[in-house]
Design a protein around this motif. Sequence first.
Motif, PDB file in Angstrom:
ATOM      1  N   GLN A 271       0.637  -1.141   0.149  1.00  0.00           N
ATOM      2  CA  GLN A 271       0.076   0.082   0.092  1.00  0.00           C
ATOM      3  C   GLN A 271       0.735   1.181   0.033  1.00  0.00           C
ATOM      4  N   THR A 272       1.937   1.556   0.661  1.00  0.00           N
ATOM      5  CA  THR A 272       2.773   2.488   0.730  1.00  0.00           C
ATOM      6  C   THR A 272       4.170   2.389  -0.107  1.00  0.00           C
ATOM      7  N   GLY A 273       4.730   1.183  -0.275  1.00  0.00           N
ATOM      8  CA  GLY A 273       5.921   1.062  -0.772  1.00  0.00           C
ATOM      9  C   GLY A 273       7.173   1.242   0.248  1.00  0.00           C
ATOM     10  N   TYR A 274       6.768   1.207   1.386  1.00  0.00           N
ATOM     11  CA  TYR A 274       7.846   1.257   2.391  1.00  0.00           C
ATOM     12  C   TYR A 274       8.385  -0.199   2.695  1.00  0.00           C
ATOM     13  N   SER A 275       9.495  -0.632   2.574  1.00  0.00           N
ATOM     14  CA  SER A 275      10.140  -2.000   2.668  1.00  0.00           C
ATOM     15  C   SER A 275      10.766  -1.921   4.088  1.00  0.00           C
ATOM     16  N   PHE A 276      10.610  -3.229   4.731  1.00  0.00           N
ATOM     17  CA  PHE A 276      11.073  -3.476   6.048  1.00  0.00           C
ATOM     18  C   PHE A 276      12.269  -4.416   5.815  1.00  0.00           C
ATOM     19  N   ILE A 277      13.194  -4.204   6.732  1.00  0.00           N
ATOM     20  CA  ILE A 277      14.342  -4.996   6.609  1.00  0.00           C
ATOM     21  C   ILE A 277      14.440  -5.780   8.110  1.00  0.00           C
ATOM     22  N   TYR A 278      14.327  -7.101   7.853  1.00  0.00           N
ATOM     23  CA  TYR A 278      14.208  -8.086   9.055  1.00  0.00           C
ATOM     24  C   TYR A 278      14.909  -9.387   8.556  1.00  0.00           C
ATOM     25  N   THR A 279      15.313 -10.155   9.915  1.00  0.00           N
ATOM     26  CA  THR A 279      15.560 -11.660   9.528  1.00  0.00           C
ATOM     27  C   THR A 279      14.382 -12.178  10.071  1.00  0.00           C
ATOM     28  N   ARG A 280      14.265 -13.506   9.450  1.00  0.00           N
ATOM     29  CA  ARG A 280      13.125 -14.453  10.036  1.00  0.00           C
ATOM     30  C   ARG A 280      13.253 -14.913  11.512  1.00  0.00           C
ATOM     31  N   GLU A 281      14.574 -14.959  11.876  1.00  0.00           N
ATOM     32  CA  GLU A 281      14.822 -15.114  13.350  1.00  0.00           C
ATOM     33  C   GLU A 281      14.268 -14.067  14.212  1.00  0.00           C
ATOM     34  N   LEU A 282      14.112 -12.819  13.704  1.00  0.00           N
ATOM     35  CA  LEU A 282      13.852 -11.975  14.613  1.00  0.00           C
ATOM     36  C   LEU A 282      12.330 -11.724  14.704  1.00  0.00           C
ATOM     37  N   ILE A 283      11.757 -12.065  13.700  1.00  0.00           N
ATOM     38  CA  ILE A 283      10.067 -12.068  13.971  1.00  0.00           C
ATOM     39  C   ILE A 283       9.468 -13.464  14.177  1.00  0.00           C
ATOM     40  N   ALA A 284      10.370 -14.507  14.487  1.00  0.00           N
ATOM     41  CA  ALA A 284       9.943 -16.028  14.529  1.00  0.00           C
ATOM     42  C   ALA A 284       9.221 -15.948  15.690  1.00  0.00           C
ATOM     43  N   GLY A 285       9.536 -15.202  17.001  1.00  0.00           N
ATOM     44  CA  GLY A 285       8.792 -15.426  18.116  1.00  0.00           C
ATOM     45  C   GLY A 285       7.803 -14.466  18.364  1.00  0.00           C
ATOM     46  N   ALA A 286       7.618 -13.568  17.401  1.00  0.00           N
ATOM     47  CA  ALA A 286       6.427 -12.721  17.248  1.00  0.00           C
ATOM     48  C   ALA A 286       4.959 -13.218  17.158  1.00  0.00           C
ATOM     49  N   LYS A 287       4.025 -12.831  18.084  1.00  0.00           N
ATOM     50  CA  LYS A 287       2.899 -13.332  18.207  1.00  0.00           C
ATOM     51  C   LYS A 287       2.042 -12.969  16.918  1.00  0.00           C
ATOM     52  N   SER A 288       0.960 -13.776  16.785  1.00  0.00           N
ATOM     53  CA  SER A 288       0.197 -13.328  15.510  1.00  0.00           C
ATOM     54  C   SER A 288      -0.603 -12.209  15.813  1.00  0.00           C
ATOM     55  N   ILE A 289      -1.110 -11.208  15.009  1.00  0.00           N
ATOM     56  CA  ILE A 289      -1.707 -10.052  15.359  1.00  0.00           C
ATOM     57  C   ILE A 289      -3.039  -9.970  14.491  1.00  0.00           C
ATOM     58  N   SER A 290      -4.143  -9.435  15.294  1.00  0.00           N
ATOM     59  CA  SER A 290      -5.388  -8.946  14.739  1.00  0.00           C
ATOM     60  C   SER A 290      -5.472  -7.578  14.562  1.00  0.00           C
ATOM     61  N   LEU A 291      -5.751  -6.793  13.645  1.00  0.00           N
ATOM     62  CA  LEU A 291      -5.672  -5.489  13.474  1.00  0.00           C
ATOM     63  C   LEU A 291      -6.657  -5.095  12.492  1.00  0.00           C
TER      64      LEU A 291
END
Length: 105
Positions: free
Chosen positions: A66-86
């Motif tokens: 939607q915006t064109g913004y890119s995010f730089i992250y590793t899979r290990e960094l977001i592996a422990g993140a909870k699923s979100i409802s938004l």
Amino acid sequence: MNILTQVNLSLPKRRLLLKTLWFMKITIILMFATCMQAAAKGYSQNITLSLKNASIEKLFKEVKKQTGYSFIYTRELIAGAKSISLSAHTIAGIHQLKRQIILKF
């Protein structure tokens, strides 16, 4: 040196000159503020999201779409993140979205 001390003006003319200069300063300040507000509105983006039990990676992909913004992250960094409802409609700008989602590093 003050310009009013250099010019030999009578008191009423001096007051008129000071009032004119004061109004000019106020007009310039108001014009500047108006231009800055218009520029800020031009840079804001609207994002509409509705995600239920989605991963943070899916959220990042949707924001990029939607915006064109890119995010730089590793899979290990977001592996422990909870699923979100938004569910957010017309979030003005990416900064408000950042406030809703908190990642700890």
